[in-house]
Write a protein that holds these residues in place. Sequence first.
Motif, PDB file in Angstrom:
ATOM      1  N   ASP A   1      -7.006 -13.423  90.084  1.00  0.00           N
ATOM      2  CA  ASP A   1      -7.535 -13.459  91.450  1.00  0.00           C
ATOM      3  C   ASP A   1      -6.398 -13.829  92.398  1.00  0.00           C
ATOM      4  O   ASP A   1      -5.892 -14.952  92.350  1.00  0.00           O
TER       5      ASP A   1
ATOM      6  N   ALA B   1      -6.300 -14.738  95.326  1.00  0.00           N
ATOM      7  CA  ALA B   1      -6.585 -15.890  96.182  1.00  0.00           C
ATOM      8  C   ALA B   1      -6.505 -17.211  95.424  1.00  0.00           C
ATOM      9  O   ALA B   1      -6.600 -18.279  96.024  1.00  0.00           O
ATOM     10  N   GLN B   2      -6.310 -17.114  94.096  1.00  0.00           N
ATOM     11  CA  GLN B   2      -6.323 -18.327  93.274  1.00  0.00           C
ATOM     12  C   GLN B   2      -5.012 -18.531  92.524  1.00  0.00           C
ATOM     13  O   GLN B   2      -4.990 -19.242  91.507  1.00  0.00           O
ATOM     14  N   THR B   3      -3.938 -17.943  92.998  1.00  0.00           N
ATOM     15  CA  THR B   3      -2.682 -18.039  92.245  1.00  0.00           C
ATOM     16  C   THR B   3      -2.217 -19.489  92.092  1.00  0.00           C
ATOM     17  O   THR B   3      -1.618 -19.845  91.074  1.00  0.00           O
ATOM     18  N   LYS B   4      -2.502 -20.344  93.068  1.00  0.00           N
ATOM     19  CA  LYS B   4      -2.077 -21.744  92.972  1.00  0.00           C
ATOM     20  C   LYS B   4      -2.847 -22.490  91.891  1.00  0.00           C
ATOM     21  O   LYS B   4      -2.455 -23.591  91.462  1.00  0.00           O
ATOM     22  N   ASN B   5      -3.949 -21.906  91.443  1.00  0.00           N
ATOM     23  CA  ASN B   5      -4.792 -22.563  90.440  1.00  0.00           C
ATOM     24  C   ASN B   5      -4.588 -22.015  89.025  1.00  0.00           C
ATOM     25  O   ASN B   5      -5.324 -22.384  88.110  1.00  0.00           O
ATOM     26  N   ILE B   6      -3.596 -21.144  88.849  1.00  0.00           N
ATOM     27  CA  ILE B   6      -3.327 -20.573  87.523  1.00  0.00           C
ATOM     28  C   ILE B   6      -2.555 -21.578  86.675  1.00  0.00           C
ATOM     29  O   ILE B   6      -1.553 -22.141  87.107  1.00  0.00           O
TER      30      ILE B   6
ATOM     31  N   TYR C   1      -7.250 -20.727  84.290  1.00  0.00           N
ATOM     32  CA  TYR C   1      -7.219 -21.470  85.548  1.00  0.00           C
ATOM     33  C   TYR C   1      -7.385 -22.970  85.293  1.00  0.00           C
ATOM     34  O   TYR C   1      -7.864 -23.388  84.230  1.00  0.00           O
ATOM     35  N   ARG C   2      -7.015 -23.774  86.278  1.00  0.00           N
ATOM     36  CA  ARG C   2      -6.963 -25.216  86.065  1.00  0.00           C
ATOM     37  C   ARG C   2      -8.329 -25.879  85.956  1.00  0.00           C
ATOM     38  O   ARG C   2      -8.422 -27.055  85.604  1.00  0.00           O
ATOM     39  N   ASP C   3      -9.411 -25.147  86.239  1.00  0.00           N
ATOM     40  CA  ASP C   3     -10.744 -25.722  86.030  1.00  0.00           C
ATOM     41  C   ASP C   3     -11.246 -25.484  84.605  1.00  0.00           C
ATOM     42  O   ASP C   3     -12.376 -25.843  84.272  1.00  0.00           O
TER      43      ASP C   3
END
Length: 397
Positions: free
Chosen positions: A164, A166-171, A255-257
């Motif tokens: 995603d 929009a979620q690259t910082k959360n990879i 992802y980090r979640d």
Amino acid sequence: MTTSNAPQRISILGATGSIGLNTLDLIGRVPDRYSVEAVTANRNAVALADLARKHGATFAVVADPDAYADLKAALAGSGIEAGAGPEALVEAATRPADRVMAAIVGAAGLAPTLAAVRRGATILLANKECLVSAGALFMNAARQSGACILPVDSEHSAIFQALDPAQTKNIERVTLTASGGPFRTWPVDRLTDARPEEAVRHPNWSMGAKISVDSATMMNKGLELIEAHHLFDIAPECLDVLVHPESIVHGFVAYRDGSVVAQLSEPDMRTPIAYSLAWPDRIEAPTPRLDLAALGKLTFEKPDLERFPALRLAIGAMESGGGAATVLNAANEIAVNLFLQNRIRFPDISQIVEDVLEKQILEGAGEPASLEDALEIDRWARDVAHAVIPERLDRAV
């Protein structure tokens, strides 16, 4: 989604290879949606002319100037323009096509693909050298021109679909899968006796000889890690490989979640080709449908770097940066070709690459800042490979 009802114009660089033929097959199934602008081949003039006629191309090019007369003769009376040589390849890439399938194998694909990128086309990328040998240069050119790069490799297509933007910082991690090739379960000491005909016998995919050997050494997966590093701007420490013998899961994004998003499909290159042709839409592809109940189970294991030293070398080249990946790729091409000729043993492939990389470290070839730089480093590595090879030649039995 496409807003115009007019067919999209497609140029296919490397039309007579497996990727090119599958692309043309898919295009031919939806003629109202696509039309063909240019097609190219290395030297198979008759096959290229047949494809150009069948698909109504306006321009056909052979890379080998010696094949020009045959192409011209085969196209006589068709109204299709013929060309030959490196400049004609670049012209084919810059013809007014909406999408360019970049499927020329080897360094010969660099110049035409980069030319298509610089004019801002949508690039369906199936040429490894663009990102392995000149990744920073290539992606910088795409950012400057606004070109859209759509990966065709099944693993990179999987990541493209799972990632995603929009979620690259959360990879947390991006994982490419590998079948492990034909030698995954062989005892390591038996690999010395591996023959070319065994190395090209891939358990899941139908591929050319060179890429099949790269799969057997797992160099192919190492090259794909380098590609993913540039294509998705992912740090090397966030990239890894899992061996997955069934070749059903092609890539994961974690992802980090704690969520992990993966793409699954039967091992058929028409699936990622179709995705790149239609993106952001999808078209029907005549591929086997995935039946997880029939499969029963999917298995995964970490790669054995003792069995697959080529993967270790590729990871090291990715982490080193500079011109290491360019050197790795060029030396590997030389070594694989010698193995296919039965002139060196299977483990010598990785050893030759390592010898050349050690010399590159001593001489310190930097990151290529231009196409000319990339080609010069490529030539240097090939020359060094030939220089370190003699003691390993003619030892295969």
